[in-house]
Design an enzyme around this catalytic site. Sequence first.
Site, PDB file in Angstrom:
ATOM      1  N   HIS A  45      82.131   4.404  74.135  1.00  0.00           N
ATOM      2  CA  HIS A  45      82.242   3.066  74.708  1.00  0.00           C
ATOM      3  C   HIS A  45      81.789   3.048  76.158  1.00  0.00           C
ATOM      4  CE1 HIS A  45      84.797   1.905  71.165  1.00  0.00           C
ATOM      5  NE2 HIS A  45      83.879   0.958  71.239  1.00  0.00           N
TER       6      HIS A  45
ATOM      7  N   ARG B 217      82.770  -8.306  72.193  1.00  0.00           N
ATOM      8  CA  ARG B 217      83.849  -7.311  72.341  1.00  0.00           C
ATOM      9  C   ARG B 217      84.817  -7.843  73.404  1.00  0.00           C
ATOM     10  NH1 ARG B 217      79.257  -3.564  71.954  1.00  0.00           N
ATOM     11  NH2 ARG B 217      79.656  -2.000  70.364  1.00  0.00           N
TER      12      ARG B 217
ATOM     13  N   ARG C  85      85.431 -10.770  68.381  1.00  0.00           N
ATOM     14  CA  ARG C  85      86.223  -9.715  67.744  1.00  0.00           C
ATOM     15  C   ARG C  85      87.551  -9.565  68.473  1.00  0.00           C
ATOM     16  NH1 ARG C  85      83.841  -3.747  67.641  1.00  0.00           N
ATOM     17  NH2 ARG C  85      84.687  -3.739  69.742  1.00  0.00           N
TER      18      ARG C  85
ATOM     19  N   GLU D 199      83.611  -0.486  59.296  1.00  0.00           N
ATOM     20  CA  GLU D 199      83.313   0.649  60.177  1.00  0.00           C
ATOM     21  C   GLU D 199      84.134   1.873  59.805  1.00  0.00           C
ATOM     22  OE1 GLU D 199      84.037  -0.440  64.256  1.00  0.00           O
ATOM     23  OE2 GLU D 199      85.882  -1.497  63.795  1.00  0.00           O
TER      24      GLU D 199
ATOM     25  N   ASN E  42      78.567   2.444  64.702  1.00  0.00           N
ATOM     26  CA  ASN E  42      79.024   3.416  65.711  1.00  0.00           C
ATOM     27  C   ASN E  42      80.243   4.177  65.205  1.00  0.00           C
ATOM     28  OD1 ASN E  42      77.117   2.030  67.119  1.00  0.00           O
ATOM     29  ND2 ASN E  42      78.562   0.903  68.387  1.00  0.00           N
ATOM     30  N   ASP E  43      81.165   3.416  64.627  1.00  0.00           N
ATOM     31  CA  ASP E  43      82.345   4.075  64.068  1.00  0.00           C
ATOM     32  C   ASP E  43      82.096   4.571  62.650  1.00  0.00           C
ATOM     33  OD1 ASP E  43      84.403   4.139  66.044  1.00  0.00           O
ATOM     34  OD2 ASP E  43      84.377   1.950  65.989  1.00  0.00           O
TER      35      ASP E  43
ATOM     36  N   ARG F  67      82.267  10.289  68.288  1.00  0.00           N
ATOM     37  CA  ARG F  67      81.109   9.643  68.922  1.00  0.00           C
ATOM     38  C   ARG F  67      81.010   9.933  70.415  1.00  0.00           C
ATOM     39  NH1 ARG F  67      82.796   3.299  68.199  1.00  0.00           N
ATOM     40  NH2 ARG F  67      81.496   2.840  69.981  1.00  0.00           N
TER      41      ARG F  67
ATOM     42  N   CYS G 262      76.300  -4.841  63.545  1.00  0.00           N
ATOM     43  CA  CYS G 262      76.385  -4.955  65.005  1.00  0.00           C
ATOM     44  C   CYS G 262      76.494  -3.598  65.690  1.00  0.00           C
ATOM     45  CB  CYS G 262      77.547  -5.861  65.402  1.00  0.00           C
ATOM     46  SG  CYS G 262      79.132  -5.214  64.856  1.00  0.00           S
TER      47      CYS G 262
HETATM   48  C1  PEP Z   1      80.796  -0.126  65.857  1.00  0.00           C
HETATM   49  O1  PEP Z   1      81.735   0.647  65.671  1.00  0.00           O
HETATM   50  O2  PEP Z   1      79.655   0.023  65.366  1.00  0.00           O
HETATM   51  C2  PEP Z   1      80.968  -1.295  66.738  1.00  0.00           C
HETATM   52  C3  PEP Z   1      80.028  -2.199  66.863  1.00  0.00           C
HETATM   53  O3  PEP Z   1      82.121  -1.376  67.445  1.00  0.00           O
HETATM   54  P1  PEP Z   1      82.450  -0.526  68.765  1.00  0.00           P
HETATM   55  O4  PEP Z   1      81.210   0.176  69.200  1.00  0.00           O
HETATM   56  O5  PEP Z   1      82.982  -1.471  69.761  1.00  0.00           O
HETATM   57  O6  PEP Z   1      83.495   0.439  68.269  1.00  0.00           O
HETATM   58 MG    MG Z   2      83.715   0.100  66.208  1.00  0.00          MG
END
Ligand code: PEP
Ligand code: MG
Length: 590
Positions: free
Chosen positions: A196, A303, A339, A438, A461-462, A472, A509
Amino acid sequence: MTENKRSDIIVKGIPASAGISIGPVFLYYQHTLEPELQPITGESVEAEIQKFQKAIEESREYLYKIHQETDQRYGRDFAEIVQVQISILDDTIFLNEVEQLIRKQLYNAEYATFKVFQHKKEHFLRLQDEYFRERALDIQNLKRLILKNLLGKKAEIDLKIKSIVVSDNINPAEIIKLHHQDILGFCTDVGGKNSHTAIVARSLGVPAVVGTEYITNIVQEEDYLILDGNEGIIIINPTPDKIKEYTEKQKKLIIFEKHVFKNAEKPALTRDGRRIQVMGNVEFLEELELLKKSGAEGIGLYRTEGIFLSGSEIPQEDVQTACYLRFAEALKPQEVIIRTLDIGGDKILPELSATPEGNPFLGWRAIRFCLDHKEIFIPQIKAILRANKYHNIKLLLPMISSLEEIRQFKVVFQSAQEILKSEEKEFNPRMDIGIMVEIPSAALMIESYIDEVDFFSIGTNDLVQYTLAVDRANEKISHLYNHFHPALLKLIRKVIEAGRHHKKMVSMCGEMAADPVAVPLLIGMGLENLSAAHYVVPEIKNVIRNIALSDCIRLYEKVRGLSTASEVQQQCQQFYSEIFTYPNHLILDN
Ligand code: PEP
Ligand code: MG
């Protein structure tokens, strides 16, 4: 070591946020390294000495490890600096002085260390010889390393002038604060491209390199740096020629960005006519103008952590309402997908983090945290409902791993509405509810969620980290973090097919949707809605305008039977390179 040797040292890391910055260093450790005198009693002397010796051992091990790796990774100059630090640490006279202060003066270990190292540093600095002045800086670095192993108090950060922050680790909240202090860029020892911290840096346009592993051990307060967030490198004390070269690069990047934005408003239509919706990801109000210029067709992911992390208090319902309304008003009639709070993992709210968790990414995060903290969740839901004045807001739930969580949310959603009614506050009860996909369990069980929600947003991402069991934010395993992994493609495809079959919108996303090399594959898999950060939206739209859906489908057919991430990636890269010669693809689109 001469002055000469400490110039033009190149350190490599992971490129986390694009851009080039040139400027002085601000060294920052997450924990304060200025200990106070806390006198100990005679009985605790041995325990205090043991604590000190343990910190020395840890520091020595750390330096040996760096030394072994640096020689191959960064070359001899870097390794020599580390070698000098090891020899100082092996100097028993030095360490005895600290132990004597603990024994005789009853100083605590931190304060005794600080005293001895500070005194030595000042002594060397007073000497005229360049060699000793250099040693003073080594002692300074060693002092920090040992104190870091001894202390645990959070530090405050205060940039006096525009600087490049060099740190062991920076969390997203700190980046937000630093952004307000005119940070030029930052680099850290730890971190991954999709942490993040990196995402926040990209949103705010702060150039960054993460995962350098040892940068704090090599950079000193007086140094001057070039930080290249595109290539992931830092040059310590660059020569005037290097500064000139990078200043030129900086200028070219600005021209390049202007060009990208030139065609931003054009729709994203493939060459054979498939319309793809490209929305934007946002977190901060500062991004609103840039988002509007980027040609994003609405907000696919807002976010909300940004407002929670920016201040020192949990934002009140009215403050949140006003903020969400700003986005809704600015974007109307386009959609804004908000979100609910995704706190936890690597996004920590200091006021709420009780004891640190062993596995924060698998812990009390997002919907799990909010369902247990209704005093935070209900005001946020109320604010989202109240901000929907223009009927263009949708609500998105993060980190859903089971059907029960959706059902529990609905109960809370109902209560929030009841409260609003009783408070006679105006709101619109009709609102689409979606979930982030996710977590692998959500993707695998997608069919059973179909009747419960209105849309899905795939968070790669998750999804990558939970499917492949790769943190990550951990630089040591960042080579294993790959969104082209066939296991991930199977999950994504399953969600797209379920959405198509039941006529529910599926968007993506996560950062995969912002990867120009991955986009043709995603479109070939049937994805029609993408959401990416504003700075990449024009580029993604441009990629789409230069490809044909039929070719993308063929690409997917080609890779669907492959068994490794590298094979999939290679096919996608080849497909991309046949159409675009980076960065000329932007020039193709006129
Ligand atoms: C994700 O996990 O892909 C996502 C968009 O949320 P974040 O990166 O805020 O965890
Ligand atoms: Mg996420």
